[in-house]
Enzyme design. Structure first.
Site, mmCIF file in Angstrom:
data_model
loop_
_atom_site.group_PDB
_atom_site.id
_atom_site.type_symbol
_atom_site.label_atom_id
_atom_site.label_comp_id
_atom_site.label_asym_id
_atom_site.label_seq_id
_atom_site.Cartn_x
_atom_site.Cartn_y
_atom_site.Cartn_z
ATOM 1 N NE ARG A 107 -2.187 -1.084 3.457
ATOM 2 C CZ ARG A 107 -1.719 -0.215 4.492
ATOM 3 N NH1 ARG A 107 -1.597 1.153 4.466
ATOM 4 N NH2 ARG A 107 -1.057 -0.895 5.504
ATOM 5 C CE1 TYR A 132 1.639 -7.161 -3.442
ATOM 6 C CE2 TYR A 132 0.646 -5.301 -1.993
ATOM 7 C CZ TYR A 132 1.123 -6.807 -2.318
ATOM 8 O OH TYR A 132 1.642 -7.467 -1.330
ATOM 9 C CE LYS A 154 -6.682 -3.707 4.930
ATOM 10 N NZ LYS A 154 -5.824 -3.787 5.722
ATOM 11 C CG HIS A 189 -6.864 -2.770 10.135
ATOM 12 N ND1 HIS A 189 -5.558 -2.267 10.111
ATOM 13 C CD2 HIS A 189 -6.876 -3.876 9.374
ATOM 14 C CE1 HIS A 189 -4.768 -3.082 9.360
ATOM 15 N NE2 HIS A 189 -5.449 -4.073 8.840
ATOM 16 C CB SER A 195 -0.347 -3.356 8.277
ATOM 17 O OG SER A 195 -1.774 -2.470 7.802
ATOM 18 C CB CYS A 229 0.920 -5.903 14.065
ATOM 19 S SG CYS A 229 2.141 -4.683 13.821
ATOM 20 C CG ASP A 289 -7.347 -7.080 6.953
ATOM 21 O OD1 ASP A 289 -6.161 -6.998 7.870
ATOM 22 O OD2 ASP A 289 -7.519 -6.435 5.993
ATOM 23 N NE ARG A 348 0.225 -8.583 2.518
ATOM 24 C CZ ARG A 348 -0.348 -8.143 3.747
ATOM 25 N NH1 ARG A 348 -1.534 -8.719 4.233
ATOM 26 N NH2 ARG A 348 0.522 -7.252 4.511
HETATM 27 P P1 GTP Z 1 -2.200 -7.476 7.641
HETATM 28 O O1 GTP Z 1 -2.527 -8.740 6.755
HETATM 29 O O2 GTP Z 1 -1.013 -6.768 6.771
HETATM 30 O O3 GTP Z 1 -3.145 -6.704 8.014
HETATM 31 O O4 GTP Z 1 -1.161 -8.177 8.762
HETATM 32 P P2 GTP Z 1 -1.799 -9.135 10.122
HETATM 33 O O5 GTP Z 1 -1.941 -8.303 11.268
HETATM 34 O O6 GTP Z 1 -2.673 -10.182 9.762
HETATM 35 O O7 GTP Z 1 -0.270 -9.844 10.443
HETATM 36 P P3 GTP Z 1 0.012 -11.329 10.243
HETATM 37 O O8 GTP Z 1 -0.764 -12.320 11.097
HETATM 38 O O9 GTP Z 1 -0.055 -11.776 8.787
HETATM 39 O O10 GTP Z 1 1.653 -11.353 10.826
HETATM 40 C C1 GTP Z 1 2.551 -10.539 10.367
HETATM 41 C C2 GTP Z 1 3.910 -10.940 11.128
HETATM 42 O O11 GTP Z 1 4.224 -10.762 12.305
HETATM 43 C C3 GTP Z 1 4.390 -12.375 10.365
HETATM 44 O O12 GTP Z 1 5.734 -12.242 10.109
HETATM 45 C C4 GTP Z 1 4.321 -13.171 11.696
HETATM 46 O O13 GTP Z 1 5.102 -14.214 11.506
HETATM 47 C C5 GTP Z 1 4.340 -12.272 12.936
HETATM 48 N N1 GTP Z 1 3.749 -12.641 13.874
HETATM 49 C C6 GTP Z 1 2.390 -12.865 14.123
HETATM 50 N N2 GTP Z 1 2.078 -13.321 15.446
HETATM 51 C C7 GTP Z 1 3.236 -13.074 16.083
HETATM 52 C C8 GTP Z 1 3.375 -13.223 17.326
HETATM 53 O O14 GTP Z 1 2.670 -13.790 18.336
HETATM 54 N N3 GTP Z 1 4.872 -13.309 17.967
HETATM 55 C C9 GTP Z 1 5.620 -12.878 17.097
HETATM 56 N N4 GTP Z 1 6.979 -12.683 17.589
HETATM 57 N N5 GTP Z 1 5.729 -12.510 15.645
HETATM 58 C C10 GTP Z 1 4.209 -12.644 15.123
HETATM 59 C C1 SPV Z 2 -2.792 -4.401 5.296
HETATM 60 O O1 SPV Z 2 -1.852 -3.707 4.843
HETATM 61 O O2 SPV Z 2 -3.448 -4.107 6.469
HETATM 62 C C2 SPV Z 2 -3.385 -5.490 4.637
HETATM 63 C C3 SPV Z 2 -2.811 -5.865 3.222
HETATM 64 O O3 SPV Z 2 -4.192 -6.123 5.107
HETATM 65 S S1 SPV Z 2 -3.522 -4.857 1.964
HETATM 66 O O4 SPV Z 2 -4.662 -5.511 1.807
HETATM 67 O O5 SPV Z 2 -2.640 -4.677 0.835
HETATM 68 O O6 SPV Z 2 -3.846 -3.576 2.505
HETATM 69 MN MN MN Z 3 -4.693 -5.697 7.130
#
Ligand code: GTP
Ligand code: SPV
Ligand code: MN
Length: 614
Positions: free
Chosen positions: A102, A230, A239, A259, A281, A283, A308, A400
């Site tokens: 993004r 993208y 979003k 979110h 994002s 996290c 999400d 992704r």
């Molecule tokens: P978006 O799709 O961008 O909104 O991301 P999201 O909030 O769904 O994050 P996601 O669960 O994909 O995790 C993102 C990163 O954080 C990955 O590299 C994970 O491995 C890492 N991660 C997730 N949960 C944990 C956790 O409990 N501990 C640690 N250390 N890392 C984590």
């Molecule tokens: C984020 O960035 O919070 C995502 C990925 O979930 S995107 O759909 O590209 O915004």
């Molecule tokens: Mn997201």
């Protein structure tokens, strides 16, 4: 007449272009017009007059259409078929190198006054932005197809569901939207004769960062995105509609677009408790939403409603009820493995589009953190031969997977229920190497709004720009709030008055590190140990210590059985350092100064109260 129509009138005044026989233009029965809705027909016609595609292709989301478009995408090299035995129904896509995340600096909220967009959004006057973007779109689809993608966000028949139509010249977008949304006839059925649909126009142009805009016109329920191909920039249901336009509509209509992931925890007796969690994002939302409890929690199960986005409104029983408007996952790939997130691995096993992971000749894929070592003959996300000595990542950190929710073995049985699920707890959580303890509970809703509003997090690869810098990200909505952030926080405070049985509010931090830079908490499945405390708090089953930050567990309140882990590390993860907190409160000035005109006074008082408690 709205701004869009005024600008269109000017641009199209001398247009002689005729779009004829769209209904029967192709020999292929696919793509023929499939709606009688006059609002849609005339808008599509006007957009086609601007973009001048060779053909308008009306999508229906059917299997034959999907097969046809997938074949076409493969022929054109937009998708590379993976080894169909290993990865049935899966395809690989590489984006342009300059188009991998993004772009917040190209994202605009176009409201009549700058004040409505507020100090945290880029603003442009609607008439100016329409002129610029319709100008860029003029003739942009010459020699190309314009796909009409009707889609529904939310379960059919839900009072929270919304309809959008996305016009796009990208097959990748069509195929991804088919996974991410409920696409086709189902959307027309929800809409009926109404003109209350989101108007989304997407033109790839030459995918140049110089001509990249993601513009939202909340008053017109319109989105125009150009110059990118993208994810969050172009899958307009995600979003753009579900959060930016959604938050604007939510304020008007008395609901909340957030979110947030949504999950349900089932205990061994079958009692189920749902929580929603806002993490910025990349996290940890997808990981938390798909959590598999450790062995110690035999008989417990976590179900995924969403990973999400949550749309929430008070239900009949006075509780906040939430739906996930999406129908697929667009999740971060690197770091995902059978060790960290088995349900995500299962979700991406078939019928998935992978973007920007590494590709192995023969149709395999790989990424950093996958269970197996890299295969031979690997090419990185840019298509360059890669070896472990390359010194660069093979998969882009924001690569992704795009998978249907039905692939997830832990999909909650209530996922598609129109009334949604009742939310007992809301959890905020940023990525913070220091200061923020593993978990605490806010004293009440207003305090919880302050905790969410002042949430800080280190930036990640999900958005273009520097990674690892702490910034304030209120409710994880900084990049996604479709109006004035101060007014948004005011909306949160107002919601308290119409939610009779409000959820309890918590804050977690899985990312705190020790002096040696190692995570203090194991995270992932072991987050169940913290979640269990949260659920017990929601149900009034466990005590807590009153601290300056809120209610906290004693280290002995967190079940560590079966975990090879030193309780002293947990104590460190739960620690409150008063000197660090004084600096943290000062760091909140960034937000308070930026929003000072619009910030609800409750938040100033909460900050004073926190200072007085320290
Ligand atoms: P978006 O799709 O961008 O909104 O991301 P999201 O909030 O769904 O994050 P996601 O669960 O994909 O995790 C993102 C990163 O954080 C990955 O590299 C994970 O491995 C890492 N991660 C997730 N949960 C944990 C956790 O409990 N501990 C640690 N250390 N890392 C984590
Ligand atoms: C984020 O960035 O919070 C995502 C990925 O979930 S995107 O759909 O590209 O915004
Ligand atoms: Mn997201």
């Amino acid at each position: 007449m709205n701004y869009s129509e005024m600008v269109l009138d000017r641009i199209l005044h001398n247009s002689t272009l005729q779009i004829e026989g769209r209904d029967g233009m192709s020999d292929n029965p696919l793509g023929t017009r499939n709606t009688q809705n006059q609002g849609i027909i005339s808008w599509v016609e006007r957009m086609a007059q601007i973009c001048q595609p060779e053909q308008v292709f009306w999508c229906d989301g059917s299997v034959p259409e999907n097969e046809f478009l997938t074949r076409l995408a493969a022929e054109r090299g937009v998708l590379i078929p993976l080894d169909q035995e290993k990865w049935p129904g899966c395809y690989y896509h590489r984006s342009e190198i300059n188009d991998v995340a993004r772009v917040e600096q190209c994202t605009y909220i176009c409201t009549p006054s700058a004040d409505e967009a507020g100090p945290t959004n880029n603003w442009a006057a609607p008439a100016d932005m329409y002129s610029k973007l319709y100008g860029l779109a003029q003739g942009a689809m010459r020699g190309r197809r314009m796909y009409v993608v009707p889609y529904l966000m939310g379960p059919p028949g839900s009072s929270l569901a919304k309809v959008g139509i996305e016009l796009t010249d990208s097959i990748y977008v069509v195929l991804s939207m088919r996974i991410m949304t409920r696409m086709g006839e189902i959307a027309y059925r929800q809409l009926g004769e109404s003109e209350g649909f989101n108007r989304g126009l997407h033109c790839m142009l030459d995918v140049s960062p110089e001509r990249r805009y993601i513009a939202h016109f909340p008053q017109d329920n319109t989105i125009i995105s150009v110059g990118s191909n993208y994810g969050g920039n172009v899958l307009l249901g995600k979003k753009c509609l579900s959060l930016r336009i959604g938050s604007y509509l939510g304020r008007q209509e008395g609901w909340m677009a957030e979110h947030m992931l949504i999950l349900g925890v089932e205990d061994p007796q079958g009692e189920k408790t749902y929580v929603a969690a806002a993490f910025p994002s990349a996290c940890g939302k997808t990981n938390f939403a798909m959590l598999i409890p450790p062995k110690r929690f035999a008989g417990w199960k976590v179900w995924t409603v969403g990973d999400d986005i949550a749309w929430m409104r008070p239900g009949a029983d006075g509780r906040l009820c939430a739906i996930n408007p999406e129908n697929g996952y667009f999740g971060v790939v690197p770091g995902t493995s059978y060790r960290s997130n088995p349900n995500a691995m299962e979700s991406m096993k078939r019928d998935t589009i992978f973007t920007n992971v590494a590709y192995a000749s023969g149709g395999d894929i790989w990424w950093e953190g996958k269970d197996n070592p890299p295969p031979e003959n690997l090419f990185d996300w840019q298509g360059r031969p890669w070896s472990s000595s390359s010194g660069e990542k093979a998969a882009h950190p924001n690569s992704r997977f795009c998978s249907p929710v039905t692939n997830n073995p832990a999909l909650d049985p209530k996922f598609g229920h129109p009334e949604g699920v009742p939310i007992s707890g809301i959890i905020f959580g940023g990525r913070r190497a220091t200061v923020l303890p593993l978990v605490f509970q806010a004293f009440n809703w207003i305090h919880g709004v302050y905790v969410g509003a002042t949430m800080g997090s280190e930036t990640t690869a999900a958005a273009a720009g520097a990674v690892g810098q702490v910034r304030r990200d209120p409710m994880a909505m900084l990049p996604f709030c479709g109006y004035n952030m101060g007014a948004y926080l005011g909306h949160w405070l107002k919601m308290r008055k119409i939610i009779k049985r409000p959820p309890k509010i918590f804050h977690v931090n899985w990312f705190r590190k020790d002096r040696n830079g190692r995570f203090l908490w194991p995270g992932f499945g072991d987050n169940m140990r913290v979640l269990k405390w949260i659920i017990d708090r929601c149900r009034g089953r466990v005590g807590a210590d009153e601290t300056p930050l809120g209610w906290m567990p004693a280290a002995s309140d967190i079940d560590l059985e079966g975990l090879d882990y030193d309780r002293a590390r947990l104590e460190e993860a739960l620690g409150i350092d008063v000197e660090e907190w004084k600096k943290e409160i000062l760091a909140q000035d960034e937000l308070f100064l930026r929003l000072h005109n619009d910030l609800p006074s409750e938040l100033h008082y909460q900050r004073e109260l926190l200072i007085s408690r320290l």
